[in-house]
Design a protein around this motif. Sequence first.
Motif, short mmCIF file in Angstrom:
data_model
loop_
_atom_site.label_atom_id
_atom_site.label_comp_id
_atom_site.label_asym_id
_atom_site.label_seq_id
_atom_site.Cartn_x
_atom_site.Cartn_y
_atom_site.Cartn_z
N GLU A 116 0.71 -1.30 0.12
CA GLU A 116 -0.09 0.01 -0.07
C GLU A 116 0.95 1.11 0.15
O GLU A 116 0.71 2.34 -0.82
N LYS A 117 1.94 1.29 0.69
CA LYS A 117 2.97 2.42 0.96
C LYS A 117 3.60 2.57 -0.59
O LYS A 117 3.55 3.76 -1.21
N GLN A 118 3.68 1.61 -1.30
CA GLN A 118 4.57 1.59 -2.43
C GLN A 118 3.43 2.17 -3.55
O GLN A 118 3.94 2.82 -4.56
N THR A 119 2.29 1.68 -3.34
CA THR A 119 1.38 2.09 -4.30
C THR A 119 1.25 3.62 -4.08
O THR A 119 1.11 4.38 -4.96
N GLU A 120 0.99 4.08 -2.87
CA GLU A 120 0.92 5.35 -2.62
C GLU A 120 2.24 6.39 -3.03
O GLU A 120 1.85 7.28 -3.58
N GLU A 121 3.43 5.82 -3.10
CA GLU A 121 4.56 6.49 -3.40
C GLU A 121 4.46 6.51 -5.13
O GLU A 121 4.81 7.50 -5.63
N VAL A 122 4.08 5.33 -5.49
CA VAL A 122 3.93 5.31 -7.26
C VAL A 122 2.86 6.27 -7.67
O VAL A 122 3.09 6.96 -8.39
N ILE A 123 1.91 6.48 -7.13
CA ILE A 123 0.68 7.47 -7.43
C ILE A 123 1.34 9.02 -7.24
O ILE A 123 1.03 9.96 -8.07
N ARG A 124 2.18 9.25 -6.00
CA ARG A 124 2.65 10.54 -5.99
C ARG A 124 3.72 10.81 -6.89
O ARG A 124 3.55 11.92 -7.47
N SER A 125 4.37 9.70 -7.33
CA SER A 125 5.35 9.89 -8.39
C SER A 125 4.96 10.28 -9.68
O SER A 125 5.29 11.27 -10.30
N TYR A 126 3.86 9.55 -9.95
CA TYR A 126 3.20 9.78 -11.30
C TYR A 126 2.43 11.21 -11.25
O TYR A 126 2.32 11.81 -12.21
N GLN A 127 2.06 11.48 -9.98
CA GLN A 127 1.30 12.98 -10.25
C GLN A 127 2.22 14.07 -10.04
O GLN A 127 2.01 15.09 -10.90
N SER A 128 3.20 13.74 -9.53
CA SER A 128 4.36 15.00 -9.73
C SER A 128 4.79 15.04 -10.98
O SER A 128 5.48 15.93 -11.59
N VAL A 129 4.98 13.80 -11.81
CA VAL A 129 5.72 13.56 -13.22
C VAL A 129 4.49 14.44 -14.03
O VAL A 129 5.09 15.38 -14.93
N ASN A 130 3.33 14.33 -13.87
CA ASN A 130 2.47 14.83 -14.72
C ASN A 130 2.19 16.27 -14.29
O ASN A 130 1.58 17.00 -15.30
N VAL A 131 2.07 16.69 -13.14
CA VAL A 131 2.21 18.14 -12.89
C VAL A 131 3.33 19.06 -13.46
O VAL A 131 3.07 20.05 -14.01
N SER A 132 4.52 18.43 -13.59
CA SER A 132 5.48 19.02 -14.16
C SER A 132 5.32 19.01 -15.71
O SER A 132 5.87 20.04 -16.21
N VAL A 133 4.67 18.38 -16.31
CA VAL A 133 4.77 18.13 -17.73
C VAL A 133 3.67 19.17 -18.19
O VAL A 133 2.90 19.94 -18.03
#
Length: 83
Positions: free
Chosen positions: A66-83
Amino acid sequence: MNEFNRLVTEQMKTMDRLLFLQSELERCQEIEMELKVIQRETELESVQLKIAQMKEDLKEIQQMFEKQTEEVIRSYQSVNVSV
């Protein structure tokens, strides 16, 4: 008649020994069965401990996932925010 009495007495002694040994055999067989049950219960207890440990391990792995999933989601969101 004396010989007859002696023979009957010997036979009665033999019968007593036979009955005693038979009852002892039955008692020992009951003890054997009880010990087998105890052994199974010990094995059951061992399996139950393993199951409890595996459940605990599973719970820890689920939390990690669950923690890894949350980290993946945050990472994905930060990549999409920067793009």
